[in-house]
Design an enzyme around this catalytic site. Sequence first.
Site, PDB file in Angstrom:
ATOM      1  N   GLU A 124       0.832  -1.210   0.000  1.00  0.00           N
ATOM      2  CA  GLU A 124       0.000   0.000   0.000  1.00  0.00           C
ATOM      3  C   GLU A 124       0.867   1.261   0.000  1.00  0.00           C
ATOM      4  O   GLU A 124       0.501   2.273  -0.602  1.00  0.00           O
ATOM      5  CB  GLU A 124      -0.937  -0.019   1.199  1.00  0.00           C
ATOM      6  CG  GLU A 124      -2.056  -1.043   1.046  1.00  0.00           C
ATOM      7  CD  GLU A 124      -2.916  -1.175   2.286  1.00  0.00           C
ATOM      8  OE1 GLU A 124      -4.141  -1.009   2.173  1.00  0.00           O
ATOM      9  OE2 GLU A 124      -2.356  -1.445   3.373  1.00  0.00           O
ATOM     10  N   GLU A 144      -4.044  -9.649   3.620  1.00  0.00           N
ATOM     11  CA  GLU A 144      -4.679  -9.431   4.923  1.00  0.00           C
ATOM     12  C   GLU A 144      -5.826 -10.380   5.219  1.00  0.00           C
ATOM     13  O   GLU A 144      -6.095 -10.706   6.378  1.00  0.00           O
ATOM     14  CB  GLU A 144      -5.173  -7.985   5.036  1.00  0.00           C
ATOM     15  CG  GLU A 144      -4.081  -6.950   5.288  1.00  0.00           C
ATOM     16  CD  GLU A 144      -3.452  -6.422   4.023  1.00  0.00           C
ATOM     17  OE1 GLU A 144      -2.752  -5.403   4.085  1.00  0.00           O
ATOM     18  OE2 GLU A 144      -3.637  -7.041   2.944  1.00  0.00           O
TER      19      GLU A 144
END
Length: 261
Positions: A124, A144
């Site tokens: 990210e 995740e």
Amino acid sequence: MSAESPTTKQESLTVAFDGPVATLTLQHGSMNAIDDALLDALAGTFAMVETHSEVSVLRIRSERRVFSAGADLHLVAGRLESATGADEMRATVRRFREVYDHLAALPLVTIAEIEGHALGGGLELALACDIRIASYTAKLGLPETRVGLLPGAGGTQRLTRLCGEGIAARIILSGDLVGGREAERIGLVQWAFAAADFSRSAAEIVSRTAKLSAVAQKIAKNCIRLALHEQTRGAQAETEGIWTLMRSAETKERVHGFLRN
């Protein structure tokens, strides 16, 4: 060269200035796991680099074997044990987003050099950059969901805008990791190189970019950003999603299970 400080050293990172290029090198633990300390260091660095009017390019790289393994799961696990952990984690996710949004909005060309793995919050961070360069041997992903969470620091939004809904679903919903060559094919990175050629090729791209008009780059970057403006509702959904998942027994079990393995 910056007249103020050619090289700024912190515990988590260093920043070196060379004419129009600032190079931020991550050096936080063995895996560049992102915790509050590294977030603070990144925030301070972005603010500092922005004050150097001669800088037009910011490189982000790592001197570890990975670019970044993502958010520190020990931090997440600690919050899972707290009655206020979900609220604390929501605040942390907002802090991630604030720092990464600042990176994305910098009036500079930002380049992530991904020579090692970039996972979760590490990817990210790279997604918030304008340009991503990867080694063939790197692995990139947002895994995740493996621990009952979601990529809440802009991952669902930036990856979808960048690669489309199908690729975003593949990477986020299946936890798939892609190599550097595949990342280039699907548009996740703009360039990928063999490991032996990576440093030289990345340096050539940085050098070429730094020779262009900084004013033109700044205006063009703003136009590109306006064309793909982040949707507020999607960003809010990420933050609230993290808060919900932090209260889940399954997430607690998965995080602790991952740390035990």
